[in-house]
Design an enzyme around this catalytic site. Structure first.
Site, PDB file in Angstrom:
ATOM      1  NE  ARG A  40      -3.623  -2.492  -0.029  1.00 40.35           N
ATOM      2  CZ  ARG A  40      -3.355  -3.616  -0.674  1.00 40.35           C
ATOM      3  NH1 ARG A  40      -2.246  -3.737  -1.397  1.00 40.35           N
ATOM      4  NH2 ARG A  40      -4.185  -4.637  -0.609  1.00 40.35           N
ATOM      5  CB  SER A  93     -10.094  -3.113   2.690  1.00 40.99           C
ATOM      6  OG  SER A  93     -10.446  -4.357   2.130  1.00 40.99           O
ATOM      7  CD  GLU A 121      -6.290  -0.721   1.779  1.00 42.80           C
ATOM      8  OE1 GLU A 121      -6.683  -0.980   0.636  1.00 42.80           O
ATOM      9  OE2 GLU A 121      -6.036  -1.583   2.632  1.00 42.80           O
TER      10      GLU A 121
END
Length: 307
Positions: free
Chosen positions: A177, A227, A297
Site C-alpha cells: 500500500r 477495505s 487504508e
C-alpha cells in the site's frame, strides 16, 4: 470564490468550460457518497492539461488535490478548498503484444477486461477492484493474492517540478500500500503492464470466480471505499474488528458491515463525520482489546464542516 477569480480565468484558457465545475459536491464523485463541495473541480483530458493546471495552481498559490475514480477517499463534510483535479477522462487503454498501457484514469476493471480480450494473464486479480490505474499504482493495490507490483513494468509520472519521468518497476518502489508516487507526491499519468500470453477460457473462468467471491463476501450493495483499514502485520483487520464484537456497530448512517467487518459502509445517508467517528471508534476498541493499531487504508481529505 473571489479568491479564485484569477485562476478561473486562466483555467478557462487551459481547458474547456464543460470540464470545469464550481462548488462540486464531492459526494457525487466518490464511491463513499459523502463529502462537501470542492471550490473547483476540473477533469483534464490530456497529460499536458494536467501539467498546466498544476502549474497554474502553484503559481497562484492555490491548493490542489489529485483524485482518480474517487473509490479510496473520504472527503470531509466541509468540502475541499482549492482545486480538485479528477483524472477520470484520461482513460485510454492500449494493447501491444503482451503489454498493456493504460492512462491513469482508466479503471482497473476495464484494464483487466482488455487483458482478457487479448488472452493476456496476470491482471485477473484486478477485475473487481473499483479504483483507477493511477490510484492503484500509487497505493500498490491488490486483492486475491495479486497486486500491482507483480505486473507493473513502468509508469510515467509528473514530478513536483512539472517534469515527466518514466520510472521502471524498481524505481517505483512498490511496497504494501505504498510507492514512490505516494512518498514523493508525484502524479501517476500512465502505467505499462507486462503480462503473459494465456488461454482466454482460463482467464475468464478465474475472473468469474473472483467476481463471485467478491459479491458473496463484500458489501458491494452499499457505498464504501473498499477495505477501510490496512492489514496490520501478523493480523487481519476484519477479524480483529469482528472479534472485538463491532460487526454491525453504527454511528449515524455509517456501519461496520454485517457481511465483512473490514468494510465501513454508508448504510443510510451517512455524513463524512459519521464515517470518521466510526473509524475512530473501531481503532480505539481494537487498540484497547488487542493492542493493535489499525491504520486507515482510505485517504481522508478536506475540511470539517463549520457548525
Amino acid at each position: 470564490m473571489r479568491r479564485f477569480d484569477n485562476i478561473m480565468v486562466k483555467l478557462q484558457e487551459t481547458i474547456k468550460n464543460e470540464n470545469i465545475k464550481i462548488q462540486a459536491e464531492m459526494k457525487n464523485y466518490t464511491s463513499f457518497k459523502v463529502g462537501g463541495p470542492a471550490d473547483i473541480l476540473v477533469t483534464p483530458t490530456s497529460n499536458e492539461e494536467v501539467a498546466n493546471i498544476i502549474k497554474l495552481c502553484k503559481n497562484e498559490g492555490i491548493p490542489f488535490y489529485i483524485i482518480g475514480n474517487g473509490s479510496n477517499i473520504v472527503v470531509k463534510d466541509g468540502g475541499i478548498r482549492g482545486v480538485v483535479i479528477k483524472l477520470s477522462k484520461l482513460d485510454k487503454i492500449t494493447v501491444s503484444s503482451t503489454r498493456i498501457t493504460a492512462e491513469s484514469g482508466a479503471t482497473l476493471g476495464k484494464t483487466s477486461f482488455a487483458a482478457r480480450k487479448a488472452s493476456l494473464t496476470g491482471l485477473e486479480f484486478a477485475c473487481g477492484i473499483p479504483g483507477s490505474v493511477g490510484g492503484a499504482l500509487t497505493m500498490n493495490a491488490g486483492a486475491y493474492d495479486g497486486e500491482m507490483s507483480f505486473v507493473v513494468e513502468s509508469a510515467i509520472v509528473l514530478d513536483n517540478d512539472g517534469n515527466l519521468l518514466k520510472l521502471n518497476k524498481e524505481q517505483l518502489q512498490l511496497e504494501y500500500r505504498n510507492s514512490i508516487v505516494l512518498k514523493k507526491n508525484y502524479v501517476a499519468l500512465e502505467v505499462t503492464f507486462a503480462l503473459k500470453q494465456g488461454e482466454y477460457d482460463k482467464i475468464n473462468n478465474r475472473m468469474e470466480e473472483l467476481t463471485k467471491r467478491r459479491h458473496d463476501k463484500q458489501p458491494l450493495e452499499y457505498p464504501s471505499a473498499g477495505s477501510t483499514f490496512k492489514r496490520p502485520e501478523g493480523y487481519y483487520a476484519g477479524k480483529l474488528i469482528q472479534d472485538s464484537e463491532l460487526k454491525g456497530v453504527r454511528v449515524g448512517g455509517a456501519q461496520v458491515s454485517m457481511k465483512h467487518s473490514g468494510f465501513i459502509i454508508n448504510e443510510n445517508h451517512a455524513t463524512a463525520q459519521d464515517v470518521l467517528d466510526l473509524i475512530k471508534l473501531v481503532q480505539k476498541t481494537v487498540k484497547e482489546k488487542y493492542n493493535v493499531e489499525l491504520c486507515p487504508e482510505v485517504r481522508i481529505i478536506g475540511e470539517d464542516k463549520i457548525l
